[in-house]
Design a protein around this motif. Sequence first.
Motif, PDB file in Angstrom:
ATOM      1  N   TYR A 173       0.668  11.938   3.102  1.00 44.79           N
ATOM      2  CA  TYR A 173       0.820  12.764   4.453  1.00 44.79           C
ATOM      3  C   TYR A 173       0.908  14.099   4.179  1.00 44.79           C
ATOM      4  O   TYR A 173       1.545  14.484   3.251  1.00 44.79           O
ATOM      5  CB  TYR A 173       1.699  12.305   5.528  1.00 44.79           C
ATOM      6  CG  TYR A 173       1.500  10.709   5.920  1.00 44.79           C
ATOM      7  CD1 TYR A 173       1.804   9.717   5.371  1.00 44.79           C
ATOM      8  CD2 TYR A 173       0.797  10.792   7.367  1.00 44.79           C
ATOM      9  CE1 TYR A 173       1.533   8.430   6.259  1.00 44.79           C
ATOM     10  CE2 TYR A 173       0.703   9.593   8.058  1.00 44.79           C
ATOM     11  CZ  TYR A 173       0.798   8.558   7.430  1.00 44.79           C
ATOM     12  OH  TYR A 173       0.752   7.129   7.979  1.00 44.79           O
ATOM     13  N   PHE A 228       9.353   6.619   3.801  1.00 42.10           N
ATOM     14  CA  PHE A 228       8.960   7.882   3.596  1.00 42.10           C
ATOM     15  C   PHE A 228       9.726   8.398   2.245  1.00 42.10           C
ATOM     16  O   PHE A 228      10.986   8.157   2.293  1.00 42.10           O
ATOM     17  CB  PHE A 228       8.992   8.842   4.620  1.00 42.10           C
ATOM     18  CG  PHE A 228       7.558   8.647   5.589  1.00 42.10           C
ATOM     19  CD1 PHE A 228       7.848   7.841   6.664  1.00 42.10           C
ATOM     20  CD2 PHE A 228       6.545   9.499   5.449  1.00 42.10           C
ATOM     21  CE1 PHE A 228       6.681   7.597   7.525  1.00 42.10           C
ATOM     22  CE2 PHE A 228       5.420   9.296   6.296  1.00 42.10           C
ATOM     23  CZ  PHE A 228       5.524   8.421   7.297  1.00 42.10           C
ATOM     24  N   GLY A 229       8.915   9.119   1.511  1.00 40.60           N
ATOM     25  CA  GLY A 229       9.714   9.910   0.414  1.00 40.60           C
ATOM     26  C   GLY A 229      10.237  11.403   1.009  1.00 40.60           C
ATOM     27  O   GLY A 229       9.978  11.540   2.256  1.00 40.60           O
ATOM     28  N   LEU A 265       4.165  14.164   1.954  1.00 39.77           N
ATOM     29  CA  LEU A 265       4.961  13.182   1.820  1.00 39.77           C
ATOM     30  C   LEU A 265       4.180  11.892   1.397  1.00 39.77           C
ATOM     31  O   LEU A 265       2.967  11.576   1.792  1.00 39.77           O
ATOM     32  CB  LEU A 265       5.537  12.869   3.285  1.00 39.77           C
ATOM     33  CG  LEU A 265       6.150  13.996   4.037  1.00 39.77           C
ATOM     34  CD1 LEU A 265       6.156  13.714   5.655  1.00 39.77           C
ATOM     35  CD2 LEU A 265       7.597  14.074   3.428  1.00 39.77           C
ATOM     36  N   PRO A 272       3.658  14.662  10.741  1.00 44.18           N
ATOM     37  CA  PRO A 272       2.743  14.383   9.489  1.00 44.18           C
ATOM     38  C   PRO A 272       1.326  13.996  10.114  1.00 44.18           C
ATOM     39  O   PRO A 272       1.014  13.505  10.958  1.00 44.18           O
ATOM     40  CB  PRO A 272       3.549  13.281   8.968  1.00 44.18           C
ATOM     41  CG  PRO A 272       4.626  13.417   9.592  1.00 44.18           C
ATOM     42  CD  PRO A 272       4.764  13.906  10.927  1.00 44.18           C
ATOM     43  N   LEU A 299      -4.823   6.332   1.883  1.00 42.72           N
ATOM     44  CA  LEU A 299      -4.205   5.147   1.648  1.00 42.72           C
ATOM     45  C   LEU A 299      -4.674   4.475   0.362  1.00 42.72           C
ATOM     46  O   LEU A 299      -5.913   4.656  -0.052  1.00 42.72           O
ATOM     47  CB  LEU A 299      -4.264   4.264   2.902  1.00 42.72           C
ATOM     48  CG  LEU A 299      -3.901   2.974   2.946  1.00 42.72           C
ATOM     49  CD1 LEU A 299      -3.517   2.356   4.249  1.00 42.72           C
ATOM     50  CD2 LEU A 299      -4.588   1.780   2.283  1.00 42.72           C
ATOM     51  N   GLN A 312       0.568   5.651   1.042  1.00 45.12           N
ATOM     52  CA  GLN A 312       0.012   6.447   1.754  1.00 45.12           C
ATOM     53  C   GLN A 312       0.503   8.027   1.375  1.00 45.12           C
ATOM     54  O   GLN A 312       1.645   8.058   1.016  1.00 45.12           O
ATOM     55  CB  GLN A 312       0.247   6.145   3.290  1.00 45.12           C
ATOM     56  CG  GLN A 312      -0.148   5.029   3.693  1.00 45.12           C
ATOM     57  CD  GLN A 312      -0.159   4.734   5.306  1.00 45.12           C
ATOM     58  OE1 GLN A 312       0.251   5.639   5.939  1.00 45.12           O
ATOM     59  NE2 GLN A 312      -0.737   3.689   5.804  1.00 45.12           N
ATOM     60  N   ALA A 365       1.687  -6.017   7.832  1.00 44.29           N
ATOM     61  CA  ALA A 365       0.586  -5.620   8.707  1.00 44.29           C
ATOM     62  C   ALA A 365       1.296  -4.716   9.872  1.00 44.29           C
ATOM     63  O   ALA A 365       0.736  -4.454  10.681  1.00 44.29           O
ATOM     64  CB  ALA A 365      -0.268  -6.559   9.231  1.00 44.29           C
ATOM     65  N   THR A 366       2.685  -4.425   9.611  1.00 45.14           N
ATOM     66  CA  THR A 366       3.427  -3.756  10.904  1.00 45.14           C
ATOM     67  C   THR A 366       3.316  -2.329  10.796  1.00 45.14           C
ATOM     68  O   THR A 366       3.519  -1.615  11.762  1.00 45.14           O
ATOM     69  CB  THR A 366       4.978  -4.190  10.500  1.00 45.14           C
ATOM     70  OG1 THR A 366       5.436  -3.585   9.272  1.00 45.14           O
ATOM     71  CG2 THR A 366       5.187  -5.539  10.585  1.00 45.14           C
ATOM     72  N   ASN A 367       2.566  -1.820  10.066  1.00 50.43           N
ATOM     73  CA  ASN A 367       2.627  -0.100   9.905  1.00 50.43           C
ATOM     74  C   ASN A 367       3.847   0.491   9.713  1.00 50.43           C
ATOM     75  O   ASN A 367       4.052   1.689   9.927  1.00 50.43           O
ATOM     76  CB  ASN A 367       1.714   0.501  11.179  1.00 50.43           C
ATOM     77  CG  ASN A 367       0.302   0.028  11.172  1.00 50.43           C
ATOM     78  OD1 ASN A 367      -0.184  -0.653  12.180  1.00 50.43           O
ATOM     79  ND2 ASN A 367      -0.339   0.170  10.140  1.00 50.43           N
ATOM     80  N   LYS A 368       4.835  -0.515   9.109  1.00 47.38           N
ATOM     81  CA  LYS A 368       6.243   0.244   9.224  1.00 47.38           C
ATOM     82  C   LYS A 368       6.376   0.734   7.813  1.00 47.38           C
ATOM     83  O   LYS A 368       6.165   0.062   6.874  1.00 47.38           O
ATOM     84  CB  LYS A 368       7.185  -0.922   9.300  1.00 47.38           C
ATOM     85  CG  LYS A 368       8.834  -0.370   9.371  1.00 47.38           C
ATOM     86  CD  LYS A 368       9.684  -1.428   9.725  1.00 47.38           C
ATOM     87  CE  LYS A 368      10.650  -1.626   8.668  1.00 47.38           C
ATOM     88  NZ  LYS A 368      11.473  -2.842   9.205  1.00 47.38           N
ATOM     89  N   LEU A 369       6.305   2.123   7.797  1.00 52.54           N
ATOM     90  CA  LEU A 369       6.427   2.814   6.534  1.00 52.54           C
ATOM     91  C   LEU A 369       7.901   3.539   6.068  1.00 52.54           C
ATOM     92  O   LEU A 369       8.786   3.534   7.019  1.00 52.54           O
ATOM     93  CB  LEU A 369       5.549   4.261   6.431  1.00 52.54           C
ATOM     94  CG  LEU A 369       4.180   3.727   6.637  1.00 52.54           C
ATOM     95  CD1 LEU A 369       3.248   4.932   6.866  1.00 52.54           C
ATOM     96  CD2 LEU A 369       3.460   2.762   5.486  1.00 52.54           C
ATOM     97  N   TYR A 428       0.667  -1.158  -0.103  1.00 57.21           N
ATOM     98  CA  TYR A 428       0.130   0.094  -0.094  1.00 57.21           C
ATOM     99  C   TYR A 428       1.047   1.088   0.025  1.00 57.21           C
ATOM    100  O   TYR A 428       1.842   1.174   0.221  1.00 57.21           O
ATOM    101  CB  TYR A 428      -0.912   0.091   1.099  1.00 57.21           C
ATOM    102  CG  TYR A 428      -0.178  -0.046   2.566  1.00 57.21           C
ATOM    103  CD1 TYR A 428      -0.032  -1.327   3.156  1.00 57.21           C
ATOM    104  CD2 TYR A 428       0.271   0.961   3.128  1.00 57.21           C
ATOM    105  CE1 TYR A 428       0.413  -1.592   4.207  1.00 57.21           C
ATOM    106  CE2 TYR A 428       0.763   0.881   4.482  1.00 57.21           C
ATOM    107  CZ  TYR A 428       0.977  -0.361   4.881  1.00 57.21           C
ATOM    108  OH  TYR A 428       1.562  -0.557   6.273  1.00 57.21           O
ATOM    109  N   PHE A 455      -1.982  12.053   8.454  1.00 55.40           N
ATOM    110  CA  PHE A 455      -2.522  11.086   7.320  1.00 55.40           C
ATOM    111  C   PHE A 455      -3.620  11.713   6.353  1.00 55.40           C
ATOM    112  O   PHE A 455      -4.517  12.249   6.924  1.00 55.40           O
ATOM    113  CB  PHE A 455      -3.083  10.018   8.013  1.00 55.40           C
ATOM    114  CG  PHE A 455      -3.770   8.714   7.036  1.00 55.40           C
ATOM    115  CD1 PHE A 455      -4.979   8.764   7.119  1.00 55.40           C
ATOM    116  CD2 PHE A 455      -2.948   7.877   6.327  1.00 55.40           C
ATOM    117  CE1 PHE A 455      -5.798   7.924   6.245  1.00 55.40           C
ATOM    118  CE2 PHE A 455      -3.333   6.787   5.521  1.00 55.40           C
ATOM    119  CZ  PHE A 455      -4.973   7.101   5.373  1.00 55.40           C
TER     120      PHE A 455
END
Lengths: 112, 112
Positions: free
Chosen positions: B36, B102-103, B89, B44, B49, B34, B96-100, B32, B46
């Motif tokens: 921000y 970022f650009g 961003l 940031p 998504l 996202q 499923a860890t929500n670990k992102l 996925y 949200f």
Amino acid sequence: SAVISQKPSRDICQRGTSLTIQCQVDSQVTMMFWYRQQPGQSLTLIATANQGSEATYESGFVIDKFPISRPNLTFSTLTVSNMSPEDSSIYLCSVGADGELFFGEGSRLTVL
Amino acid sequence: SQKIEQNSEALNIQEGKTATLTCNYTNYSPAYLQWYRQDPGRGPVFLLLIRENEKEKRKERLKVTFDTTLKQSLFHITASQPADSATYLCALGSGATNKLIFGTGTLLAVQP
């Protein structure tokens, strides 16, 4: 949603000292994330903090420099140890819910 | 290594026009993506998504597209307003860890 409070919001520190940043969440969460945002840069993940276990650090970050505590499901601390001017940055804590990250307002550290 | 690129230059547009921001990535297959918004001195926030099996997602004046073949996402703000001025961003995630990841962010300035 989640509301995250960070303290301190900003601080000016002397080289060689350490500072602990606190992160409080208004609900119980399994994982909390600590990010760093250096001036003019995007967010870089430092580590993932799970309650009851040691934090998992990303490449380039080590526990001796950034020790993390996670004593319960609503609270975490990040310590920036033996600071140098290169550690001047915004440090952000975040939690995830339903695929969305919620961030605190950040702690802006300036190291002289 | 994984790399995320956003418009490196600030984007200046006139109020009422559509702003289009780009996010390109390499060496990554996100589940996925996202977007921000970050205002100066704030964490940031949200916005949207979109998952790998979705082509487009809309929310009020916002529209996001996701092309996994081109490895690109476009973020559109229609009828832009000066209040839309901020840094935007993009962030990629998997599992499923929500670990992102970022650009670098794009600074959008909407002129009245």
